[in-house]
Design a protein around this motif. Structure first.
Motif: not given
Length: 457
Positions: A385, A397, A401, A407-409, A411
């Protein structure tokens, strides 16, 4: 020592003691106040100390710590600014703390990491015997400007110490050019052709054209960035042969490197207790500095094998059942080398990137768009992750991306304590990539969880 100098020493020692009592570093502030009382205090204290200075963009702290290890192996009397306070004020503090109230120095040698921009003020007072220039890359544009400006600062600083011996990175066309205009004796260190895999010319280079005639360089080989076997096809300026040369990188491991090194023409196979190619440069440069200062070869070589990574530079921690590496990043070249290291890891790992834009980091974070984060896609299957943190976590972030990381990976976690606590139960390897001020804060949290020394110890 005159009255003002003695008063400045006393004030510096008192402020340092107070800072430590309050559990603060006290690395630069005491020296800053001491210099207000006695502006030439460093010159007064350093006149009877033999000094080795390490400057350059990347690798200063690691190189200085290896030289320190070599001095320890040789049984020398020395001190060092291991806290990383490398401006005039921090260096002055370190000298005061190793002096008596009357100004007599307690140690024979000093090993000093010096900021490139600060070198103009530091060198004339310090009068070093040995100066190592590790490399020159674009870094903190808001503070240093273009890399040629940094080169000019170091050249100006060296003009004040013509008696200093120079240890220059032969593979860096900018570093090597210092010897063209200075009378100082120079020795060179670097990686010979064949020591690194053949690479294409990089898209990102901070020195594409000849420092003398502005013709585009040709390369016989490239290690990374603009480092390698450069040559100008027009004026003939080219890489100098290295006196301390890595002739083969035999094995790269997650916790170290085995390399063949030619030391003044004599070849030896040496274990380096540091992973990653950029640390091979740090190791051979430190080897050159130690031996040029008179440390015997056996002690210098032993230092490479016994040196422990520290202060956020490939520093190792044990968090529960997880092995953690903290790797400072601050510019595209250094960041790309950390990505090289990640590519060579065989185990799955968690990746956490911390981006701040405070004064010590450089307020211009545009460098993240030049770093090759796209290469993380090739090892996505081994990245369990990705976490982003720091003052500019959202910017990081967005960069990831655009690099292709879903993006969902990703945090976002801004609380360092919560972030470290969430990692504590993992058995997977953990890789932390903080910028400088993030590293200081993160390291304090890691020490509370894992144990270890404060940054000034």
């Amino acid at each position: 020592m005159n009255f003002k100098a003695i008063l400045a020493i006393l004030l510096c020692k008192l402020l340092r003691a107070l800072s430590r009592l309050l559990h603060r570093g006290g690395t630069a502030m005491p020296g800053r106040w001491a210099l207000k009382l006695c502006p030439d205090l460093l010159a007064r204290l350093s006149k009877d100390v033999k000094t080795v200075v390490i400057t350059g963009t990347n690798g200063k702290t690691t190189s200085a710590r290896i030289v320190e290890q070599a001095f320890a192996e040789a049984g020398r009397s020395y001190f060092a600014n291991r806290s990383g306070a490398n401006l005039l004020s921090g260096i002055t503090t370190e000298f005061v703390m190793n002096a008596t109230l009357g100004g007599r120095m307690k140690k024979e040698w000093a090993i000093i990491e010096c900021d490139e921009a600060a070198s103009v003020k530091v060198f004339p007072q310090l009068k070093p015997r040995i100066v190592v220039v590790t490399n020159l890359f674009r870094d903190q544009l808001d503070r240093y400007g273009e890399v040629t400006h940094t080169l000019g600062n170091i050249r100006t600083a060296l003009q004040s110490v013509p008696e200093a011996a120079l240890c220059l990175n032969a593979d860096c066309s900018l570093c090597s050019s210092l010897a063209l205009s200075l009378p100082n004796r120079a020795v060179y260190f670097g990686l010979d052709k064949g020591a690194v895999p053949s690479r294409e010319k990089p898209a990102l280079s901070d020195a594409t054209h000849c420092i003398r005639c502005k013709t585009e360089y040709s390369y016989d080989y490239i290690s990374y960035g603009h480092l390698g076997g450069f040559r100008c096809p027009k004026c003939g300026y080219a890489r100098h042969s290295a006196d301390y040369a890595v002739t083969d990188v035999i094995e790269q491991r997650s916790n170290g490197t085995t390399a063949a090194i030619s030391i003044r023409g004599e070849k030896r196979v040496i274990d380096i207790n540091l992973p990653a190619l950029y640390n091979v440069y740090n190791a051979v440069g430190a080897l050159a500095a130690a031996m040029e200062s008179g440390v015997d070869e056996r002690c210098a070589v032993q230092a490479l094998a016994s040196f422990q990574c520290g202060f956020g530079r490939m520093e190792a921690f044990r968090l529960g059942k997880a092995d953690v590496r903290m790797m400072l990043v601050k510019n595209p070249a250094g960041c790309n080398q950390v990505i090289d290291y990640l590519e060579n890891l065989h185990n799955r790992f968690v990746l956490a990137i911390f981006l701040n834009d405070r004064g010590a980091d450089g307020t211009d974070i545009s460098w993240i768009w030049d770093a090759e984060f796209e290469r993380l896609n090739a090892i996505a299957g081994r990245i369990e992750k990705v976490i982003v943190s720091g003052d500019r976590a959202q910017d990081m972030r967005v960069r990831l991306k655009y690099a292709g990381i879903p993006d969902e990976n990703i945090t976002v976690e801004r609380d360092y304590e919560a972030l470290v606590s969430s990692l504590e139960g993992l058995e997977t390897d953990i890789c932390l990539m903080p910028t400088y001020t993030a590293m200081l804060e993160l390291r304090s949290v890691m020490i509370r969880h894992c144990g270890g020394a404060e940054f000034w110890e």
